[in-house]
Design a protein around this motif. Structure first.
Motif, short mmCIF file in Angstrom:
data_model
loop_
_atom_site.label_atom_id
_atom_site.label_comp_id
_atom_site.label_asym_id
_atom_site.label_seq_id
_atom_site.Cartn_x
_atom_site.Cartn_y
_atom_site.Cartn_z
N GLN A 559 13.62 43.21 16.16
CA GLN A 559 12.75 42.69 16.83
C GLN A 559 13.24 41.35 17.47
O GLN A 559 12.43 40.35 17.74
CB GLN A 559 11.70 41.95 15.69
N GLU A 560 14.62 41.29 17.76
CA GLU A 560 15.16 40.05 18.13
C GLU A 560 14.64 39.92 19.67
O GLU A 560 14.44 38.87 20.19
CB GLU A 560 16.72 40.39 18.19
N ARG A 563 11.99 37.30 19.65
CA ARG A 563 11.90 36.00 19.17
C ARG A 563 12.09 34.82 20.47
O ARG A 563 12.75 35.19 21.56
CB ARG A 563 13.32 35.73 18.41
N ALA A 564 11.29 33.89 20.33
CA ALA A 564 11.29 32.99 21.36
C ALA A 564 12.36 32.29 21.21
O ALA A 564 12.86 31.54 20.13
CB ALA A 564 10.11 32.21 21.06
N LYS A 565 12.89 31.86 22.52
CA LYS A 565 14.11 30.93 22.62
C LYS A 565 14.12 29.49 22.01
O LYS A 565 14.87 28.90 21.48
CB LYS A 565 14.84 31.03 23.96
N GLU A 566 12.96 28.98 22.32
CA GLU A 566 12.92 27.63 22.11
C GLU A 566 12.08 27.36 20.84
O GLU A 566 12.89 26.32 20.25
CB GLU A 566 11.78 27.04 23.10
N SER A 567 11.31 28.04 20.36
CA SER A 567 10.70 27.73 19.05
C SER A 567 11.68 28.58 17.89
O SER A 567 11.60 28.33 16.84
CB SER A 567 9.19 27.93 18.90
N GLY A 568 12.29 29.67 18.27
CA GLY A 568 12.83 30.79 17.35
C GLY A 568 11.70 31.16 16.63
O GLY A 568 12.38 31.94 15.67
N LEU A 569 10.57 31.28 16.68
CA LEU A 569 9.71 32.11 16.14
C LEU A 569 9.41 33.42 16.93
O LEU A 569 9.55 33.64 17.82
CB LEU A 569 8.22 31.26 16.04
N GLY A 575 1.61 35.67 18.59
CA GLY A 575 1.32 37.20 18.81
C GLY A 575 2.31 38.09 17.90
O GLY A 575 2.57 37.58 17.01
N ARG A 576 2.17 39.52 18.14
CA ARG A 576 2.89 40.31 17.07
C ARG A 576 3.93 41.11 17.86
O ARG A 576 3.89 41.45 19.28
CB ARG A 576 1.81 41.23 16.35
N CYS A 577 4.92 41.36 17.28
CA CYS A 577 5.92 42.50 18.13
C CYS A 577 5.86 43.94 17.91
O CYS A 577 5.70 44.38 16.57
CB CYS A 577 7.46 41.80 17.47
N ARG A 578 5.59 44.58 18.89
CA ARG A 578 5.77 45.98 18.83
C ARG A 578 6.69 46.67 19.90
O ARG A 578 6.54 46.38 21.03
CB ARG A 578 4.35 46.54 19.31
N THR A 591 0.93 33.23 27.28
CA THR A 591 1.37 34.52 27.88
C THR A 591 2.91 34.72 27.81
O THR A 591 3.60 33.81 27.22
CB THR A 591 0.66 34.65 29.05
N GLY A 592 3.42 35.58 28.54
CA GLY A 592 4.76 35.90 28.80
C GLY A 592 5.53 36.63 28.12
O GLY A 592 5.13 37.35 26.75
N ARG A 593 6.79 37.17 28.06
CA ARG A 593 7.54 37.99 27.36
C ARG A 593 7.63 37.59 25.92
O ARG A 593 7.62 38.63 25.15
CB ARG A 593 9.01 38.01 27.79
N THR A 594 7.75 36.37 25.63
CA THR A 594 7.69 36.03 23.98
C THR A 594 6.60 35.04 23.81
O THR A 594 6.66 34.26 22.75
CB THR A 594 8.92 35.22 23.82
#
Length: 754
Positions: A559-560, A563-569, A575-578, A591-594
């Protein structure tokens, strides 16, 4: 295909793998070479025989000089190893030689109706020799004549008519060789002059007997082996053919052989029927003779029909007195000699086709014929050979046939040796009763050829088991199932699965009972189960490799990427990773990729708006002193870009202009674009002038329309007035107010008195 020989003869792309143990890969030994290599067959063990040609005789074309015979066709003999079901092509060259030998034999109808033609032919003999001498220096000329069979109803059998059927006529005969072919052409004129006319009764003549004897009697006529052979047939009548002999009681078919006696007469005339058209066609083709039918105008149509059945023949119209015979021979010879057409003879089971290149600057065409050739001109033919199957009898795998130019004795002999067995199948390499084949088969080309009563890849199965009741039980999933699920055959108690697609052995059903289809899984990225780096298909399901999941192995387990680059979350907590991608919450505005972008959210865009206005554009509510003291983090650049590590902000100021700047989420760095995007000002004057001009133009247009309408109406009224005026008529006979000076009275009493 189960043997190497049957494999390589099955098709042009088929190859055989003789590598030991290759069949353990569950792949067929017979396949394309690419598929064999893909499944682990070393190229050194691949059997893929190719065509091979050997030029046994390849003398180049040459003229007839220095005592040497002319050669026009090259090569003269080739040997070809031919692979079945694969066309092989090679080239054949032809060049018309100078002074090529010509034998011209003139066969003339000497019935009484041709008397004037004979005298004219004698006069033209020298001229004929002279004209042919211009074409070749190696010229032979001969002469023969014919009438008909010496019996009723063809001729009169009255004794006196048998001696002389007409005044000054010779006794009738079927055919006589008057002058064998000779280079002393002066004899031609003398012989024609001395030959007497004869006569017969019926209309058709015995010309077929004459042609058969003239063509078949090589030695008597004097035909040379290497020469262009011309036979000129001259007549003003139709011909008798096979079956007509029954009218005279002659029923024995013509045997097609030579029957000339010592005097040159046809001795079997009364014992053999006339030849058939088929017999003539065959012997003319076999002897490579070109026939020129020189016949009178009324007979041209019937001889044209005959010429359609005789190879290399032409038909010319003969003048009533044969005065044009020289021109006719010259023109038809030029027509024959300027044309070359290749044909194959004796090529049973070998398909032969030709393509011709008739000139240096021309392309190949689908034809075996070239016209309008000149002496010395080169012609190239592409010959294609193909065999579709291998004979079971090895003796029939060697074939021989000829390719020849029509009308010439030259030929190319083609020896064909069919590749129906591999070299590894030779007897010296066979291992009979090999241990590799359980002692019941022959090991050759890496595979076993089982003896009678045994079968299987290693001859491990016995045919005696086929009759047992439980033989196929081990090949059924349940008692009610089909053998191998109907997708294979039971061999030695195990299922041998069929290919999924017929003709493609690389893809087979799989499983103990052929119940699996390893090629019916989901696709991802255009590949089965995402490709070999992500998963493999097993029984219609994708078995994913570590790091991937999903029905088509299209989801990375890591799920890397979410992971958001700025917040690290993960997905910025919004949202959720799928499957390695973020699905942002619908309730939020991110919105956006992360899930890091939020165009409508208050944040650093609003915080930096005022500083950007005063620093980059000298507008806004901040004073200049405040701006210099607190907005030093704003850099003014010519143009800002929406980069992945920066966020883009857009605002509209009091002048309705858009200004842009970007910032880095985790720092205080701001870049502002120097220029603003402002709407273009409205040109009021242009609008006002445009409206005024429009009103004026509309008014003028209305006036013009009204004026046009009035003009049309007036013209119509005036036209009606003119029409009515022209139709008016004045009565000029009497004036109603005019009274004459006299009065007239009538007495009715004397109305009818004379």
């Amino acid at each position: 295909q189960r043997t190497c020989g049957s494999c390589v003869s099955a098709g042009p792309l088929c190859g055989w793998c003789q590598q030991e143990g290759f069949d353990a890969t569950n792949h067929e030994r017979c396949d394309t070479t690419d598929n064999l290599a893909l499944h682990g067959c070393d190229e050194h063990y691949m059997v893929f025989p190719e065509h091979n040609i050997t030029y046994d005789s390849e003398l180049k074309p040459r003229n007839a000089e220095g005592g040497q015979e002319a050669i026009q066709l090259s090569p003269q003999k080739v040997s070809i190893k031919l692979r079945p079901n694969d066309a092989f092509k090679f080239s054949v060259n032809f060049r018309q030689a100078e002074n090529y030998p010509v034998d011209l034999y003139y066969v003339m109808d000497l019935s009484n109706s041709m008397s004037d033609d004979k005298s004219k032919l004698a006069e033209l003999g020298d001229l004929l020799s002279e004209e042919m001498g211009k074409i070749t220096k190696n010229f032979h000329l001969g002469f023969g004549s014919f009438v008909d069979k010496e019996t009723m109803p063809y001729i009169s059998t009255v004794p006196t008519k048998l001696v002389s059927p007409c005044n000054g006529c010779a006794a009738p005969y079927a055919f006589r060789n008057q002058l064998p072919l000779t280079d002393d052409t002066s004899k031609f004129k003398t012989k024609v002059e001395r030959t007497q006319i004869s006569g017969n009764l019926d209309g058709p003549e015995g010309g077929f007997d004459a042609i058969m004897q003239a063509v078949s009697c090589n030695n008597e006529i004097g035909w040379r082996e290497t020469a262009r052979k011309l036979l000129i047939y001259s007549s003003d009548a139709p011909y008798h053919f096979a079956g007509d002999g029954k009218l005279g009681g002659i029923v024995t078919p013509n045997d097609g052989h030579c029957h000339l006696d010592d005097d040159g007469l046809y001795s079997a005339s009364l014992s053999q029927d006339y030849p058939s058209i088929g017999q003539l066609s065959k012997i003319i083709s076999d002897k490579k003779v070109n026939v020129i039918f020189a016949v009178t105008k009324s007979r041209v149509p019937i001889y044209r029909l005959l010429g359609d059945f005789i190879e290399g023949s032409t038909v010319g119209e003969l003048a009533n007195d044969s005065s044009n015979v020289v021109a006719l021979v010259r023109d038809n010879y030029n027509k024959i000699s300027s044309t070359v057409e290749l044909k194959a003879d004796g090529n049973e089971d070998v398909f032969v086709s030709f393509r011709a290149k008739c000139g240096e600057n021309e392309d190949f065409t689908e034809s075996a014929k070239c016209d309008k050739l000149r002496i010395g001109q080169n012609v190239t033919f592409e010959v294609s050979l193909k065999v579709t199957s291998c004979p079971e009898d090895p003796a029939q795998r060697r074939k021989s046939f000829n390719i020849y130019p029509v009308g010439l004795t030259e030929k190319l002999t083609v020896e064909v040796d069919l590749i129906c067995e591999c070299d590894c199948e030779s007897p010296e390499l066979e291992q009979r009763n090999s241990d590799r084949c359980n002692g019941t088969g022959t090991y050759e080309c890496g595979a076993c050829t089982c003896a009678e009563g045994a079968y299987g890849k290693k001859c491990e199965c016995s045919a005696s088991n086929l009759e047992s009741d439980d033989y196929e039980a081990s090949c059924k999933r349940t008692n009610t199932s089909e053998v191998c699920e109907g997708r294979g055959q039971c061999l030695c108690g195990r299922c041998e699965c069929y290919p999924i697609t017929p003709g493609d052995p690389s893809r087979k059903y799989d499983g103990s009972f052929c119940e699996c289809n390893n090629y019916a899984c989901d696709f991802s990225g255009g590949e089965l189960c995402g490709g070999p780096s992500r998963g493999i298909c097993k029984c219609r399901e994708c078995q994913c490799l570590p790091g991937f999941s999903g029905a088509a192995c299209d989801c990375p387990t890591s799920q890397e990427t979410c992971r958001a680059k700025e917040s690290g979350l993960m997905c910025n907590g919004k949202g959720r990773c799928r499957c390695g991608e973020c699905i942002c919450d619908k309730d939020d505005y991110y919105t956006g990729r992360t899930c890091e972008d939020c165009p409508v959210c208050p944040g650093k865009c609003d915080e930096n708006k005022a500083c950007v206005q005063c620093t980059a554009h000298k507008t806004g509510d901040l004073t200049e002193d405040y701006c210099k003291a607190n907005c030093t983090h704003v850099d003014v650049v010519p143009y800002v870009e929406d980069l992945p590590d920066r966020r883009l902000c857009k605002f509209r100021d009091e002048d309705d202009c858009d200004f842009y700047f970007t910032y880095v989420y985790m720092s205080n760095q701001v870049q502002a674009q120097r220029t603003k995007e402002c709407p273009k000002p409205v040109n009021v004057l242009a609008i006002v002038l445009g409206v005024i001009a429009g009103i004026i133009l509309v008014g003028l247009a209305l006036l013009l329309i009204w004026k046009l309408f009035v003009t049309i109406h007036d013209r119509r009224e005036f036209a009606n007035f003119e029409k009515e005026r022209q139709n008016a008529r004045w009565e000029m006979a009497e004036n109603p107010i005019y009274k004459q000076a006299t009065s007239t009275f009538k007495n009715p009493t004397y109305a009818n008195k004379g």
